[in-house]
Scaffold this motif. Structure first.
Motif, PDB file in Angstrom:
ATOM      1  N   MET A 115      -0.136   2.835  24.294  1.00 36.50           N
ATOM      2  CA  MET A 115       0.304   2.037  22.777  1.00 36.50           C
ATOM      3  C   MET A 115      -0.345   3.256  21.934  1.00 36.50           C
ATOM      4  O   MET A 115      -0.515   3.203  20.772  1.00 36.50           O
ATOM      5  N   THR A 116      -1.432   4.261  21.603  1.00 37.85           N
ATOM      6  CA  THR A 116      -2.451   4.805  21.201  1.00 37.85           C
ATOM      7  C   THR A 116      -0.705   5.794  20.318  1.00 37.85           C
ATOM      8  O   THR A 116      -0.518   6.636  19.490  1.00 37.85           O
ATOM      9  N   ASP A 117      -0.252   6.898  21.755  1.00 37.64           N
ATOM     10  CA  ASP A 117       1.021   7.356  21.766  1.00 37.64           C
ATOM     11  C   ASP A 117       1.649   6.797  20.747  1.00 37.64           C
ATOM     12  O   ASP A 117       2.550   7.573  20.246  1.00 37.64           O
ATOM     13  N   PHE A 118       2.320   5.975  21.224  1.00 37.18           N
ATOM     14  CA  PHE A 118       3.030   4.656  20.276  1.00 37.18           C
ATOM     15  C   PHE A 118       3.488   4.751  19.190  1.00 37.18           C
ATOM     16  O   PHE A 118       3.119   4.733  17.996  1.00 37.18           O
ATOM     17  N   PHE A 119       1.439   4.164  18.996  1.00 35.56           N
ATOM     18  CA  PHE A 119       1.044   4.391  17.296  1.00 35.56           C
ATOM     19  C   PHE A 119       1.487   5.165  16.434  1.00 35.56           C
ATOM     20  O   PHE A 119       2.058   5.477  15.671  1.00 35.56           O
ATOM     21  N   ASP A 169       2.507  -0.923   7.010  1.00 35.95           N
ATOM     22  CA  ASP A 169       2.238  -1.670   6.927  1.00 35.95           C
ATOM     23  C   ASP A 169       3.264  -2.070   8.182  1.00 35.95           C
ATOM     24  O   ASP A 169       3.649  -2.897   8.378  1.00 35.95           O
ATOM     25  N   ASP A 170       4.700  -1.029   8.433  1.00 36.46           N
ATOM     26  CA  ASP A 170       5.670  -2.088   8.801  1.00 36.46           C
ATOM     27  C   ASP A 170       4.915  -2.021  10.108  1.00 36.46           C
ATOM     28  O   ASP A 170       5.823  -2.308  11.094  1.00 36.46           O
ATOM     29  N   LEU A 171       4.286  -1.166  10.885  1.00 33.74           N
ATOM     30  CA  LEU A 171       3.772  -1.302  11.990  1.00 33.74           C
ATOM     31  C   LEU A 171       2.911  -2.115  12.406  1.00 33.74           C
ATOM     32  O   LEU A 171       2.979  -2.836  13.396  1.00 33.74           O
ATOM     33  N   ILE A 172       2.211  -2.829  10.803  1.00 30.39           N
ATOM     34  CA  ILE A 172       1.623  -3.803  11.436  1.00 30.39           C
ATOM     35  C   ILE A 172       2.869  -4.919  11.564  1.00 30.39           C
ATOM     36  O   ILE A 172       2.441  -6.014  12.274  1.00 30.39           O
ATOM     37  N   LEU A 173       3.737  -5.219  10.511  1.00 26.47           N
ATOM     38  CA  LEU A 173       4.831  -6.173  10.878  1.00 26.47           C
ATOM     39  C   LEU A 173       5.179  -5.872  12.073  1.00 26.47           C
ATOM     40  O   LEU A 173       5.518  -7.302  12.947  1.00 26.47           O
ATOM     41  N   ILE A 174       4.936  -4.811  13.484  1.00 25.66           N
ATOM     42  CA  ILE A 174       5.504  -5.027  14.416  1.00 25.66           C
ATOM     43  C   ILE A 174       4.335  -5.184  14.922  1.00 25.66           C
ATOM     44  O   ILE A 174       4.908  -6.216  16.427  1.00 25.66           O
ATOM     45  N   LEU A 175       3.133  -5.625  15.287  1.00 27.13           N
ATOM     46  CA  LEU A 175       2.049  -6.191  15.893  1.00 27.13           C
ATOM     47  C   LEU A 175       2.337  -7.502  15.780  1.00 27.13           C
ATOM     48  O   LEU A 175       1.786  -7.949  16.713  1.00 27.13           O
ATOM     49  N   LYS A 176       2.710  -8.262  14.525  1.00 28.55           N
ATOM     50  CA  LYS A 176       2.845  -9.173  14.213  1.00 28.55           C
ATOM     51  C   LYS A 176       3.945 -10.164  14.708  1.00 28.55           C
ATOM     52  O   LYS A 176       3.961 -11.094  15.198  1.00 28.55           O
ATOM     53  N   LYS A 231       2.750 -10.509  18.434  1.00 25.16           N
ATOM     54  CA  LYS A 231       1.483 -11.028  18.622  1.00 25.16           C
ATOM     55  C   LYS A 231       0.661 -10.422  19.253  1.00 25.16           C
ATOM     56  O   LYS A 231      -0.368 -10.782  20.064  1.00 25.16           O
ATOM     57  N   MET A 232      -0.490  -9.208  18.679  1.00 23.70           N
ATOM     58  CA  MET A 232      -0.933  -8.043  19.232  1.00 23.70           C
ATOM     59  C   MET A 232      -1.607  -8.152  18.364  1.00 23.70           C
ATOM     60  O   MET A 232      -2.750  -7.287  17.767  1.00 23.70           O
ATOM     61  N   GLU A 233      -1.554  -8.432  16.950  1.00 19.70           N
ATOM     62  CA  GLU A 233      -2.120  -7.811  15.870  1.00 19.70           C
ATOM     63  C   GLU A 233      -3.945  -8.423  15.588  1.00 19.70           C
ATOM     64  O   GLU A 233      -4.652  -7.553  15.774  1.00 19.70           O
ATOM     65  N   ASP A 234      -4.106  -9.342  16.338  1.00 18.86           N
ATOM     66  CA  ASP A 234      -5.373  -9.711  16.975  1.00 18.86           C
ATOM     67  C   ASP A 234      -5.907  -9.732  18.127  1.00 18.86           C
ATOM     68  O   ASP A 234      -6.740  -9.749  18.469  1.00 18.86           O
ATOM     69  N   ASN A 235      -4.995  -8.713  18.789  1.00 14.52           N
ATOM     70  CA  ASN A 235      -5.736  -9.231  20.517  1.00 14.52           C
ATOM     71  C   ASN A 235      -5.385  -7.553  20.527  1.00 14.52           C
ATOM     72  O   ASN A 235      -5.428  -7.120  21.806  1.00 14.52           O
ATOM     73  N   LEU A 236      -5.234  -6.378  19.830  1.00 18.00           N
ATOM     74  CA  LEU A 236      -5.627  -5.067  20.229  1.00 18.00           C
ATOM     75  C   LEU A 236      -6.732  -4.659  21.364  1.00 18.00           C
ATOM     76  O   LEU A 236      -6.303  -3.849  22.391  1.00 18.00           O
ATOM     77  N   LEU A 237      -8.008  -5.345  21.318  1.00 17.93           N
ATOM     78  CA  LEU A 237      -9.076  -5.051  22.071  1.00 17.93           C
ATOM     79  C   LEU A 237      -8.540  -5.241  23.719  1.00 17.93           C
ATOM     80  O   LEU A 237      -9.014  -4.514  24.954  1.00 17.93           O
TER      81      LEU A 237
END
Length: 411
Positions: free
Chosen positions: A185-189, A199-206, A209-215
């Motif tokens: 995921m680090t390499d992906f980011f 902002d586009d990255l956050i849209l992908i995370l949303k 369904k990962m924006e709140d679960n990255l931990l």
């Protein structure tokens, strides 16, 4: 009168239903045929794409085999990611260098294939899922290539590719425990942000369904806000750290609002409410300004507003201010915080039509309850910085300010 007898059939011919005869699956032959196209065109992806376009290969049955050939140069053994016997070519994604400029042509090549055969997107997802779920079987360099490829599929917006479907396998316990999911995921980011905005990255995370679960991608020993910040700051992803801190702040603030709303609804003793808010603010490390803003929001949200009766709204707001003035006073401990409360009231009265005329009434009530000092009100009146509705509110507050100034002169 004789009756004619109806003719009868001497025999009956029973028609048998034709059976749907299907050709047995033969992925090996299909894989060999695709490999041959690569070899015939010396790995030139433009020429390979043209050859595929003119071929009569059955992509609807062997979609996953087709993408296996793209990724590893041949077919994988059934149920694994290991190469199967048969012909192979050396122009695959995992045979090239782990450099985005080298891998990008493969993504554009796949994009071209998908435009003609959009039904293959599901096969691509399935193969990507299979490979990501088996990251531990790949070398570090190959994992890097998969991360670059995955980031490029989203920056190039491959139609129909679902982030949630692709990334879900990375939550496999063994991958998380070994740190492989976090590394991927680090390499992906990092790769994704080379082409696209945060902002586009956050849209992908949303969407995933990962924006709140990255931990959840962190091994248990490092699964903490501190571990999150330390890791991504070290990797140069400070924007992600700031975003996560903001999300955590919002979650804690929402929890605090919920607790305070319940205490107010239950008419809990005000001294107990003050202690609860102080304790939660300390534990969550909330800035004083945010606490003041939150208190005002919760107090106003707790009012049962009237739709049309303006006087009833005024009375409700003033009753609420009077009832909870001690709570506001406990946290408006400086002129700066009092001024922040005035700005908060100003914005709310400006944005909510039913409160537009309440501003001077509320300010006067807060003054009477010793929440707002005279100096704070005069400072806001003369030099207030927030422009929202300022001219209207200054005019509305002018009679009260004149009264304050006259009282000051008399003293």
């Amino acid at each position: 009168m004789s009756s004619k007898e109806k003719p009868t059939l001497g025999g009956t011919r029973i028609k048998t239903r034709k059976r749907n005869i299907t050709t047995p699956l033969d992925p090996s032959t299909f894989a060999d045929a695709v490999v041959q196209l690569y070899l015939d065109n010396a790995g030139d992806l433009e020429l390979v794409a043209k050859s595929i376009e003119s071929s009569e290969l059955d992509f609807s049955r062997y979609g996953e085999t087709f993408f296996e050939v793209i990724f590893i140069g041949g077919r994988t053994q059934p149920g694994t990611v290991k190469p199967d016997e048969g012909e192979r070519h050396s122009f695959s994604i995992l045979d090239c260098e782990p450099i985005r400029e080298v891998i990008l042509p493969y993504v554009l090549y796949i994009q071209k294939i998908l435009r003609r055969r959009p039904f293959l997107i599901k096969s691509l997802e399935n193969v990507m899922r299979k490979f990501l779920q088996s990251l531990e079987l790949f070398e570090e360099n190959d994992r890097k290539k998969l991360a670059i490829f995955t980031s490029l599929t989203f920056t190039q917006k491959l139609s129909g590719l679902q982030p949630e479907t692709v990334f879900q396998p990375l939550l496999k316990d063994s991958l998380v425990a070994k740190g492989l999911s976090l590394s991927f995921m680090t390499d992906f980011f990092k790769e994704y942000l080379k082409d696209s905005s945060f902002d586009d990255l956050i849209l992908i995370l949303k969407k995933g369904k990962m924006e709140d679960n990255l931990l959840e991608f962190f091994p248990t020993a490092k699964r903490s806000p501190e571990g999150f910040s330390e890791h991504f700051n070290k990797e140069g992803l400070t924007a992600l750290v700031e975003y996560n801190e903001k999300k955590m702040f919002e979650v804690k603030l929402k929890e605090m609002k919920s607790v305070l709303t319940t205490l107010i609804a239950e008419e809990t003793d005000i001294s107990e409410v003050i202690e609860t808010v102080k304790q939660q603010a300390k534990e969550s490390k909330f800035p004083d300004i945010e606490v003041v803003r939150m208190l005002w929001d919760v107090l106003m949200d707790a009012i049962q507003w009237s739709g049309k009766n303006q006087q009833q709204n005024v009375n409700s707001a003033l009753r609420q201010v009077k009832a909870w003035a001690k709570l506001l006073n406990a946290f408006c401990t400086s002129g700066r915080l009092e001024l922040e409360l005035m700005y908060k009231i100003q914005i709310q009265c400006y944005e909510d039509a039913k409160l537009m005329k309440l501003f001077p009434e509320i300010v006067r009530s807060l003054y009477d309850q010793d929440v707002l000092a005279e100096d704070t009100i005069l400072l806001w009146f003369r030099r207030g910085a927030n422009p929202k509705g300022r001219q209207t509110f200054v005019k509305a507050l002018e009679p009260f300010v004149n009264w304050l100034e006259e009282a000051e002169e008399e003293e």
